[in-house]
Design a protein around this motif. Structure first.
Motif, short mmCIF file in Angstrom:
data_model
loop_
_atom_site.label_atom_id
_atom_site.label_comp_id
_atom_site.label_asym_id
_atom_site.label_seq_id
_atom_site.Cartn_x
_atom_site.Cartn_y
_atom_site.Cartn_z
N GLY A 199 0.82 -1.21 0.00
CA GLY A 199 0.00 0.00 0.00
C GLY A 199 0.86 1.26 0.00
N ALA A 200 1.92 1.23 0.80
CA ALA A 200 2.81 2.38 0.85
C ALA A 200 3.49 2.60 -0.50
CB ALA A 200 3.86 2.17 1.94
N ALA A 201 3.86 1.50 -1.16
CA ALA A 201 4.47 1.62 -2.50
C ALA A 201 3.50 2.31 -3.45
CB ALA A 201 4.87 0.24 -3.02
N ASN A 202 2.24 1.90 -3.39
CA ASN A 202 1.22 2.55 -4.24
C ASN A 202 1.16 4.04 -3.94
OD1 ASN A 202 0.38 0.25 -5.59
ND2 ASN A 202 -1.32 -0.18 -4.20
N GLY A 203 1.05 4.36 -2.65
CA GLY A 203 0.92 5.76 -2.25
C GLY A 203 2.11 6.59 -2.68
N LEU A 204 3.29 6.05 -2.47
CA LEU A 204 4.52 6.80 -2.83
C LEU A 204 4.59 7.05 -4.33
CD1 LEU A 204 7.03 5.00 -0.45
CD2 LEU A 204 6.48 7.44 -0.43
N MET A 205 4.20 6.04 -5.10
CA MET A 205 4.27 6.23 -6.57
C MET A 205 3.21 7.22 -7.04
SD MET A 205 5.25 2.60 -8.29
CE MET A 205 4.35 1.47 -7.25
N ILE A 206 2.02 7.14 -6.44
CA ILE A 206 0.94 8.05 -6.85
C ILE A 206 1.35 9.49 -6.56
CG2 ILE A 206 -1.41 8.79 -6.28
CD1 ILE A 206 -2.02 5.74 -5.86
N VAL A 207 1.89 9.71 -5.37
CA VAL A 207 2.26 11.07 -4.96
C VAL A 207 3.56 11.50 -5.63
CG1 VAL A 207 2.95 12.48 -2.99
CG2 VAL A 207 1.02 10.90 -2.77
N GLY A 208 4.55 10.61 -5.61
CA GLY A 208 5.86 10.99 -6.12
C GLY A 208 5.90 11.15 -7.63
N LEU A 209 5.24 10.24 -8.33
CA LEU A 209 5.29 10.28 -9.79
C LEU A 209 4.18 11.14 -10.38
CD1 LEU A 209 6.02 6.49 -10.46
CD2 LEU A 209 7.65 8.38 -10.41
N ARG A 210 3.21 11.50 -9.52
CA ARG A 210 2.07 12.35 -9.95
C ARG A 210 1.33 11.72 -11.12
NH1 ARG A 210 3.86 18.64 -8.99
NH2 ARG A 210 4.98 18.21 -7.07
N VAL A 211 1.13 10.40 -11.00
CA VAL A 211 0.36 9.69 -12.01
C VAL A 211 -0.98 9.31 -11.39
CG1 VAL A 211 0.30 7.59 -13.44
CG2 VAL A 211 2.46 8.81 -13.09
N HIS A 212 -2.01 9.25 -12.22
CA HIS A 212 -3.33 8.94 -11.70
C HIS A 212 -3.34 7.58 -10.98
CE1 HIS A 212 -7.68 8.28 -11.53
NE2 HIS A 212 -7.82 9.58 -11.75
N PRO A 213 -4.02 7.48 -9.84
CA PRO A 213 -4.04 6.21 -9.08
C PRO A 213 -4.51 5.02 -9.92
CG PRO A 213 -5.12 7.95 -7.84
CD PRO A 213 -4.77 8.53 -9.15
N PHE A 214 -5.42 5.26 -10.86
CA PHE A 214 -5.92 4.16 -11.69
C PHE A 214 -4.75 3.51 -12.43
CE2 PHE A 214 -9.49 2.17 -13.92
CZ PHE A 214 -8.87 1.67 -15.05
N VAL A 215 -3.89 4.31 -12.98
CA VAL A 215 -2.77 3.79 -13.78
C VAL A 215 -1.75 3.09 -12.89
CG1 VAL A 215 -0.90 4.43 -15.34
CG2 VAL A 215 -3.10 5.60 -15.50
N ILE A 216 -1.39 3.75 -11.78
CA ILE A 216 -0.38 3.16 -10.90
C ILE A 216 -0.87 1.82 -10.35
CG2 ILE A 216 0.76 3.42 -8.65
CD1 ILE A 216 2.08 5.14 -10.71
N THR A 217 -2.08 1.81 -9.85
CA THR A 217 -2.56 0.58 -9.21
C THR A 217 -2.91 -0.50 -10.22
OG1 THR A 217 -4.83 1.44 -9.05
CG2 THR A 217 -3.38 1.79 -7.16
N LEU A 218 -3.20 -0.13 -11.45
CA LEU A 218 -3.37 -1.13 -12.51
C LEU A 218 -2.03 -1.83 -12.74
CD1 LEU A 218 -5.48 -2.17 -14.57
CD2 LEU A 218 -4.61 -0.48 -16.18
N GLY A 219 -0.98 -1.04 -12.75
CA GLY A 219 0.35 -1.62 -12.93
C GLY A 219 0.78 -2.47 -11.76
#
Lengths: 412, 344
Positions: A199-219
């Motif tokens: 979950g933290a990895a998801n959060g860090l990527m969403i915030v840090g990479l500024r990519v939409h959560p749908f895309v990050i969590t799909l990956g």
């Protein structure tokens, strides 16, 4: 200006009853559950529930036919047996087939039958709540994510990965004879830690990479599933300490197994408290309502998002621990497509996909509503083929009612 | 003092508790201990309900199992005076062992007389099967077994033997020499893994046969067909394909560019793959007893609960069906019974 000239505040017009009722989010769901339960009680009818009678040690059993002639056990074909006579010292008991009794030779026990309502049977009610609990625990976390106007498609994969690694830890670290004080911290701890990390990895990527959560969590959904395959090699993992399974998560109370339900209730109450009564909870609502305004108000938006996604991962891990403890094994496909059920439960529970609205208790009730639909299909013996149609229509109706309710609710 | 939300939740919980306490009062007691006093008279008809739980609603082989189960129920009802047998079919949309475990528990709770199940994961289903058996609900497994559980019988084929049969037939087609590619689906699936193991072990018995690799793809016709064509294009020396499931054959033209260069032997002679045999693009299809999964399982359950009989053997293995150009038309007629919507 005199005192008499000072304009007096005008009392706000009182909202109509319909508007106030519509504003009670969970009340609507409770009403739906009561109505569904009432319908199932009335329409489902009764069933014959078996109860067990152990044969006392040293008892002699004979079977007898319609003429009363006794024979040694196992001599007569079943359809010729009228009943059994059991003698223990001076005590004699008779069990007649016509009264619904049967004899199970493997267990050396008789089974009788009594009539109970199909839905209201306590065993059925606990099963419904138990089956809902796995989704409900994750839905509480998903509620916070959706309030933020985010989404997490990897929650099912996090559940599966947490279950697998927790299972491996239980098998290798705890060993089959481990006591509860070893197995519980290992099983729950590893599952929750893995979930928290994902979950933290998801959060860090969403915030840090500024990519939409749908895309990050799909990956990450695909990545976590791939990790499961690589680690598991396609094999399920079992053989846990009994202290973890039947000793705790599948401990029996009055013929039911309520521990997953208790965990669900605790998670729901804690989730409600955090969202409604803590600073971070209010921050979640503020960000979901208007992220820009929240940022300018000084709310640490990025930090709150990371915390929320981490907590969802943690709850997915906790749900995985309950799954391990109840079912006694982790299969590589665990949690496949569960993200859809979790999101559905959250939305039925009143969370708005636009953000800014939702409740933890609503998510729990939403999961129960979904499970009641499943239970209803079985009780009413509706063709299984229609299950997905019914489920899809129910979800659409729930969202439409939710949006209509939002329009009717008192503003301000 | 209490908010609207708290009051409504308390009312709801109170209503549910009241209903639950009403629900556990016996509405009638049909059984008494100690003597025949108060015993209910025997019912004029005996009704047996058997729960049948397959792996996935979306897999057409299990639709044949359902038809078999319902046919067995109908036959038993007709042949036994005063007996009615009904089937309660509960199968997840996709493979989900946890959902299957839920169905086992719910069906047991609902008072079914027996359960037939094809286990997506034997480890995970073991405790729920054991609980059903302990609750006097006998369980028979079909297709995929749970060997360490308290099920009383199994009906089906051995998956490893199925994979070995595919390879045996392919080796015969290749006259013992060639380069073989193996196509499989979900790498996490235990029964597919067993089939792949069977293919490998059988291939090892033929010195001239070399396994290039096992290729995995998502279990859809389009993905499988695409994978086969990509692999054949990249490996033109492949002369044989062992398909441990018939997925690519559920679409047209799946073997274009392949059948011209390689022999193909596959599992699952479903209606669509049969067309490939008729066209000569697939040499052999190896079939499992799809209809029998349901039919024989219900027969085993009925014998257990109505006649009190256990089968002579716990493991009841069925023969494979071998379909080639000689018997493809005759085999196709079966599908008119097993799945009337197949259009055969």
């Amino acid at each position: 200006m005199t005192k008499n000239e000072i304009p007096q505040p005008v009392a706000a017009p009182r909202s109509s009853f319909v508007r106030r009722l519509a504003g009670a989010q969970e009340a609507g769901l409770v009403l739906v559950i009561i109505l569904m339960g009432t319908a199932l009680t009335l329409l489902g009818g009764n069933k014959q529930k078996q109860f067990r009678i152990a044969v006392p040690e040293g008892a002699s059993i004979v079977e007898y036919d319609a003429s009363g002639t006794e024979s040694e056990l196992g001599t007569l074909p079943l359809q010729q047996i009228t009943g059994w006579r059991v003698a223990t010292g001076d005590e004699k008991n008779t069990y007649e087939r016509a009264s619904g009794y049967s004899f199970n030779a493997n267990q050396n026990a008789f089974f009788g039958r009594r009539t109970v309502n199909k839905f209201l049977d306590s065993e059925n009610l606990v099963l419904v709540a138990k089956d809902a609990s796995f989704i409900a625990i994750m839905a509480v976390g998903m509620t916070a994510v959706i309030i933020l106007a985010g989404i997490d498609l990897s929650v099912g994969a996090i559940y599966g990965l947490s279950a697998l690694l927790g299972a491996m830890a239980l098998q290798k670290v705890a060993g089959q004879d481990a006591g509860l004080f070893m197995s519980l911290p290992v099983g729950v701890g590893v599952c929750c830690l893995v979930g928290l990390a994902c979950g933290a990895a998801n959060g860090l990527m969403i915030v840090g990479l500024r990519v939409h959560p749908f895309v990050i969590t799909l990956g990450t959904m695909a990545a976590y599933r791939g990790i499961i395959f690589v680690i598991s090699g396609g094999q399920s993992v079992g053989n846990f300490p009994q202290s973890f399974t039947s000793g705790f998560f599948k401990a029996e109370f009055a013929g039911t197994y309520p521990v997953p339900v208790i965990v669900m209730i605790i998670v729901g109450v804690v989730g409600m408290f955090i969202l409604a009564k803590t600073v971070v909870g209010r921050q979640v609502y503020a960000i979901g309502g208007n992220e820009t305004a929240a940022k300018y108000a000084g709310i640490p938006v990025g930090r709150v998002k990371i915390i929320v996604y981490s907590l969802l991962g943690l709850l997915a891990g906790l749900s995985a621990a309950v799954y391990l403890g109840y079912l006694g094994a982790a299969e590589p496909n665990a949690g496949m497509t569960y993200e859809l059920k979790v999101i559905a439960a959250t939305v039925i529970g009143g969370a708005s996909l636009m953000g800014g609205r939702g409740s933890a208790i609503g998510a729990v009730l939403g999961a129960i509503v979904i499970q009641l639909i499943d239970n209803g299909m079985i009780i009413l013996e509706i063709d299984q083929s229609y299950n997905q149609i019914v489920m899809g229509v129910a979800i659409i109706i729930a969202v439409v009612i939710d949006q209509a309710k939002a329009r009717l609710a008192p503003k301000g | 003092m209490f908010g609207r939300r708290s009051v409504s939740m308390m009312l709801g919980l109170g209503a549910v508790t009241l209903l639950a306490s009403c629900g556990n009062q016996d509405t009638s007691d049909t059984a008494t201990t100690g003597g025949s006093d108060g015993a209910a008279p025997a019912a004029a008809t005996q009704t047996y309900t058997f729960g049948v739980i397959a792996k996935a609603e979306q897999n057409p082989v299990f639709q044949a199992a359902r038809v078999g189960a319902e046919a067995a129920a109908k036959k038993l009802s007709e042949e036994n005076d005063g007996v009615t047998v009904t089937i309660n079919w509960r199968t997840p949309a996709t493979e989900d062992a946890q959902k299957q475990a839920e169905f086992v528990e719910l069906l047991t709770s609902q008072g079914v007389d027996g359960i037939a199940i094809s286990c997506t994961d034997a480890n995970l289903l073991q405790s729920s099967i054991n609980a059903a058996a302990a609750g006097n609900v006998p369980v028979v497994t079909f297709d995929s077994d749970a060997p360490n559980s308290d099920r009383f019988a199994y009906y089906g084929v051995d998956d490893k033997a199925a994979g070995a049969k595919v390879m045996q037939e392919l080796a015969a087609q290749l006259e013992g020499s060639g380069v073989v590619a193996v196509l499989s689906g979900n790498p996490n699936s235990a029964n597919l893994s067993a089939r792949v193991d069977g293919v490998r072990e059988e291939a090892a018995k033929h010195e001239g046969i070399q396994i290039r690799d096992v290729f995995y793809a998502p279990e859809t016709a389009a993905d499988m067909a695409a994978k086969m064509q990509q692999v054949q294009t990249s490996n033109p020396d492949i002369t044989g394909w062992a398909l441990v499931g018939g997925w690519p054959l559920y679409t047209d033209n799946a073997l274009d560019g392949i059948y011209e260069n390689a022999k193909v032997v596959s599992m699952d002679p479903l209606p669509l793959p049969l067309a490939y045999v008729k066209a000569g693009q697939v040499q052999v299809l190896v079939g499992q007893p799809y209809y029998g999964w349901g039919y024989e399982s219900v027969m085993l359950l009925f014998d257990k609960v109505h006649n009190g009989k256990d089968p002579a053997e716990v493991m009841n293995y069925a023969e494979f069906d071998i379909v080639n150009t000689d018997n493809v038309d005759e085999y196709a007629e079966n599908w008119n019974i097993w799945d009337p919507t197949s259009g055969n």
